[in-house]
Design a protein around this motif. Structure first.
Motif, mmCIF file in Angstrom:
data_model
loop_
_atom_site.group_PDB
_atom_site.id
_atom_site.type_symbol
_atom_site.label_atom_id
_atom_site.label_comp_id
_atom_site.label_asym_id
_atom_site.label_seq_id
_atom_site.Cartn_x
_atom_site.Cartn_y
_atom_site.Cartn_z
ATOM 1 N N LEU A 155 5.352 -2.294 -143.654
ATOM 2 C CA LEU A 155 4.396 -3.162 -144.334
ATOM 3 C C LEU A 155 3.267 -3.481 -143.359
ATOM 4 O O LEU A 155 3.495 -3.578 -142.155
ATOM 5 C CB LEU A 155 5.054 -4.470 -144.776
ATOM 6 N N GLY A 156 2.060 -3.669 -143.858
ATOM 7 C CA GLY A 156 0.966 -4.044 -142.970
ATOM 8 C C GLY A 156 -0.351 -4.157 -143.692
ATOM 9 O O GLY A 156 -0.606 -3.464 -144.674
ATOM 10 N N ALA A 157 -1.214 -5.067 -143.201
ATOM 11 C CA ALA A 157 -2.559 -5.200 -143.741
ATOM 12 C C ALA A 157 -3.427 -4.059 -143.228
ATOM 13 O O ALA A 157 -3.105 -3.404 -142.235
ATOM 14 C CB ALA A 157 -3.164 -6.547 -143.334
ATOM 15 N N GLU A 158 -4.519 -3.838 -143.902
ATOM 16 C CA GLU A 158 -5.428 -2.760 -143.541
ATOM 17 C C GLU A 158 -6.862 -3.264 -143.566
ATOM 18 O O GLU A 158 -7.173 -4.223 -144.274
ATOM 19 C CB GLU A 158 -5.237 -1.585 -144.507
ATOM 20 N N PRO A 159 -7.762 -2.662 -142.806
ATOM 21 C CA PRO A 159 -7.508 -1.609 -141.827
ATOM 22 C C PRO A 159 -6.902 -2.174 -140.546
ATOM 23 O O PRO A 159 -6.792 -3.400 -140.395
ATOM 24 C CB PRO A 159 -8.920 -1.056 -141.572
ATOM 25 N N VAL A 160 -6.519 -1.289 -139.640
ATOM 26 C CA VAL A 160 -5.918 -1.700 -138.376
ATOM 27 C C VAL A 160 -7.029 -1.958 -137.362
ATOM 28 O O VAL A 160 -7.901 -1.116 -137.161
ATOM 29 C CB VAL A 160 -4.957 -0.610 -137.865
ATOM 30 N N TRP A 161 -6.980 -3.120 -136.722
ATOM 31 C CA TRP A 161 -7.989 -3.499 -135.728
ATOM 32 C C TRP A 161 -7.343 -3.676 -134.362
ATOM 33 O O TRP A 161 -6.117 -3.803 -134.247
ATOM 34 C CB TRP A 161 -8.653 -4.821 -136.104
ATOM 35 N N SER A 162 -8.162 -3.735 -133.323
ATOM 36 C CA SER A 162 -7.697 -4.108 -131.991
ATOM 37 C C SER A 162 -7.745 -5.628 -131.858
ATOM 38 O O SER A 162 -8.437 -6.316 -132.636
ATOM 39 C CB SER A 162 -8.573 -3.477 -130.912
ATOM 40 N N LEU A 163 -7.043 -6.174 -130.863
ATOM 41 C CA LEU A 163 -7.090 -7.611 -130.626
ATOM 42 C C LEU A 163 -8.499 -8.046 -130.217
ATOM 43 O O LEU A 163 -8.928 -9.165 -130.506
ATOM 44 C CB LEU A 163 -6.068 -8.000 -129.560
ATOM 45 N N ARG A 164 -9.212 -7.161 -129.550
ATOM 46 C CA ARG A 164 -10.598 -7.465 -129.184
ATOM 47 C C ARG A 164 -11.458 -7.606 -130.438
ATOM 48 O O ARG A 164 -12.253 -8.553 -130.561
ATOM 49 C CB ARG A 164 -11.166 -6.367 -128.284
ATOM 50 N N ALA A 165 -11.286 -6.679 -131.379
ATOM 51 C CA ALA A 165 -12.055 -6.758 -132.620
ATOM 52 C C ALA A 165 -11.712 -8.025 -133.393
ATOM 53 O O ALA A 165 -12.594 -8.661 -133.986
ATOM 54 C CB ALA A 165 -11.786 -5.525 -133.468
ATOM 55 N N MET A 166 -10.433 -8.416 -133.381
ATOM 56 C CA MET A 166 -10.048 -9.646 -134.069
ATOM 57 C C MET A 166 -10.675 -10.864 -133.405
ATOM 58 O O MET A 166 -11.170 -11.775 -134.080
ATOM 59 C CB MET A 166 -8.523 -9.779 -134.081
ATOM 60 N N ALA A 167 -10.646 -10.908 -132.074
ATOM 61 C CA ALA A 167 -11.197 -12.059 -131.356
ATOM 62 C C ALA A 167 -12.703 -12.181 -131.566
ATOM 63 O O ALA A 167 -13.252 -13.286 -131.606
ATOM 64 C CB ALA A 167 -10.869 -11.955 -129.872
ATOM 65 N N ARG A 168 -13.397 -11.048 -131.702
ATOM 66 C CA ARG A 168 -14.853 -11.057 -131.824
ATOM 67 C C ARG A 168 -15.340 -11.090 -133.270
ATOM 68 O O ARG A 168 -16.536 -11.182 -133.523
ATOM 69 C CB ARG A 168 -15.434 -9.823 -131.124
ATOM 70 N N PHE A 169 -14.432 -11.034 -134.211
ATOM 71 C CA PHE A 169 -14.824 -10.996 -135.619
ATOM 72 C C PHE A 169 -15.620 -12.241 -135.992
ATOM 73 O O PHE A 169 -15.167 -13.374 -135.793
ATOM 74 C CB PHE A 169 -13.566 -10.881 -136.488
ATOM 75 N N GLN A 170 -16.841 -12.049 -136.507
ATOM 76 C CA GLN A 170 -17.754 -13.110 -136.920
ATOM 77 C C GLN A 170 -18.139 -14.035 -135.762
ATOM 78 O O GLN A 170 -18.499 -15.197 -135.977
ATOM 79 C CB GLN A 170 -17.141 -13.946 -138.059
ATOM 80 N N ARG A 171 -18.065 -13.524 -134.544
ATOM 81 C CA ARG A 171 -18.406 -14.318 -133.368
ATOM 82 C C ARG A 171 -19.327 -13.531 -132.446
ATOM 83 O O ARG A 171 -19.299 -12.308 -132.443
ATOM 84 C CB ARG A 171 -17.140 -14.725 -132.596
ATOM 85 N N ARG A 172 -20.081 -14.226 -131.650
ATOM 86 C CA ARG A 172 -20.986 -13.566 -130.720
ATOM 87 C C ARG A 172 -20.299 -13.191 -129.417
ATOM 88 O O ARG A 172 -20.769 -12.323 -128.699
ATOM 89 C CB ARG A 172 -22.183 -14.475 -130.412
ATOM 90 N N TRP A 173 -19.208 -13.893 -129.122
ATOM 91 C CA TRP A 173 -18.549 -13.619 -127.852
ATOM 92 C C TRP A 173 -17.053 -13.888 -127.950
ATOM 93 O O TRP A 173 -16.588 -14.639 -128.804
ATOM 94 C CB TRP A 173 -19.154 -14.456 -126.720
ATOM 95 N N ALA A 174 -16.310 -13.228 -127.060
ATOM 96 C CA ALA A 174 -14.870 -13.444 -126.885
ATOM 97 C C ALA A 174 -14.557 -13.221 -125.412
ATOM 98 O O ALA A 174 -15.364 -12.647 -124.672
ATOM 99 C CB ALA A 174 -14.066 -12.507 -127.774
ATOM 100 N N ILE A 175 -13.386 -13.658 -124.988
ATOM 101 C CA ILE A 175 -13.068 -13.671 -123.561
ATOM 102 C C ILE A 175 -11.931 -12.706 -123.251
ATOM 103 O O ILE A 175 -10.800 -12.922 -123.718
ATOM 104 C CB ILE A 175 -12.676 -15.092 -123.109
ATOM 105 N N PRO A 176 -12.177 -11.641 -122.480
ATOM 106 C CA PRO A 176 -11.088 -10.746 -122.080
ATOM 107 C C PRO A 176 -10.256 -11.375 -120.958
ATOM 108 O O PRO A 176 -10.782 -12.025 -120.051
ATOM 109 C CB PRO A 176 -11.832 -9.504 -121.580
#
Length: 310
Positions: A228-249
């Motif tokens: 089972l799983g939602a789609e599409p598959v993203w990276s954690l970086r893409a999730m953190a940056r979704f609708q945001r200008r910045w995220a922290i690695p």
């Protein structure tokens, strides 16, 4: 149809009970947990009978008249164990031995279908994990939680071979998120931090879609193993940056060094084994669930994040 649910007071149990109650083919639900579950408001749906008990004391009479057992109960990411969550042998006993006892009790009570909520963690993930992973791919657990899920899967499949009159369904979702999810999963999904380095694909699943898959398993009585799983598959970086200008690695080495300490201090940090899989992909092929269960996730990855952050 009468359905029993173990772990009914847990995160997913709170979502599953009302979903089952709305199903017209289900007349009665037996909600089992060591804590009293929150029950949906009475309505036109199925009658829900809540019973507070430890699965170690489960007897055939507790499942009298039940057609299908949904087994959610599991010692998850700290759970109720207090300091005992650090005792590997105790956790193993809670997860594996009690599950085996529950399955055998169900068969002796006349239950003819068992649904077990396993996890995509049984596949690893490992740096060399194929993309996507099908149910035919061998299980390669990487940390204790996944090892216990594999052991319970094997116990259930062995029971189904011994008692062919009882069918078995195994569901393998990724991290289930939503309002009732574990605090660590909510923090990761809502936060701006992500592991630095390679962008490994990671899958998530909205809690209502997970509950819908279980309901489909119950009503169709379809045996087998299903991703089972939602789609599409993203990276954690893409999730953190979704609708945001910045995220922290954050360096993965630092996460692996600090997380065990946090786990010692609070169960909200989750089992440190979970961070071991951050260097491998986890992408599931959900074709079998579509074709055999008639299940398709209704909430996309983007919508999952929107709902949590809104």
């Amino acid at each position: 149809m009468q359905v029993a649910v173990t772990g009914a007071a847990g995160c997913l149990g709170q979502v599953l009970l009302p979903a089952l109650a709305r199903e017209l083919s289900i007349q009665r639900i037996r909600a089992l947990d060591r804590a009293a579950p929150a029950l949906p408001r009475p309505g036109d749906g199925a009658t829900i009978d809540a019973r507070v008990l430890d699965l170690g004391q489960l007897q055939p009479d507790d499942l009298n008249g039940v057609d299908t057992l949904v087994h959610l109960a599991f010692q998850l990411m700290g759970g109720h164990g207090g300091r005992r969550r650090h005792d590997r042998s105790w956790v193993r006993q809670q997860n594996v031995a009690l599950s085996e006892h529950t399955f055998h009790t169900a068969v002796n009570a006349g239950v003819r279908h068992i649904v077990f909520l396993s996890s995509a963690a049984v596949y690893g993930p490992w740096p060399d994990s194929p993309q996507p992973l099908g149910e035919y791919h061998p299980t390669r657990p990487r940390f204790p939680y996944a090892e216990d899920k594999v052991a319970v899967e094997q116990a259930l499949l062995a029971l189904a071979r011994k008692y062919p009159e009882c069918s078995a369904t195994i569901l393998r979702p990724p991290a289930i998120i939503g309002p009732h999810a574990h605090p660590l999963l909510l923090q990761i999904a809502r936060g701006r931090f992500y592991p630095a380095g390679d962008e490994q694909p990671v899958q998530i699943l909205w809690e209502d879609d997970a509950a819908a898959a279980i309901v489909r398993s119950v009503t169709t009585r379809t045996a087998g193993i299903f991703n089972l799983g939602a789609e599409p598959v993203w990276s954690l970086r893409a999730m953190a940056r979704f609708q945001r200008r910045w995220a922290i690695p954050v360096p993965l080495r630092l996460i692996r060094a600090l997380h065990p300490l946090a786990w010692r201090l609070t169960a909200r940090a989750g089992d440190p084994g979970w961070v071991q899989g951050l260097d491998g992909p986890l992408e599931l092929d959900c074709t079998r669930a579509r074709e055999h269960l008639g299940w398709t996730p209704q909430v996309t990855t983007a919508e999952c994040l929107k709902r949590l952050r809104d």
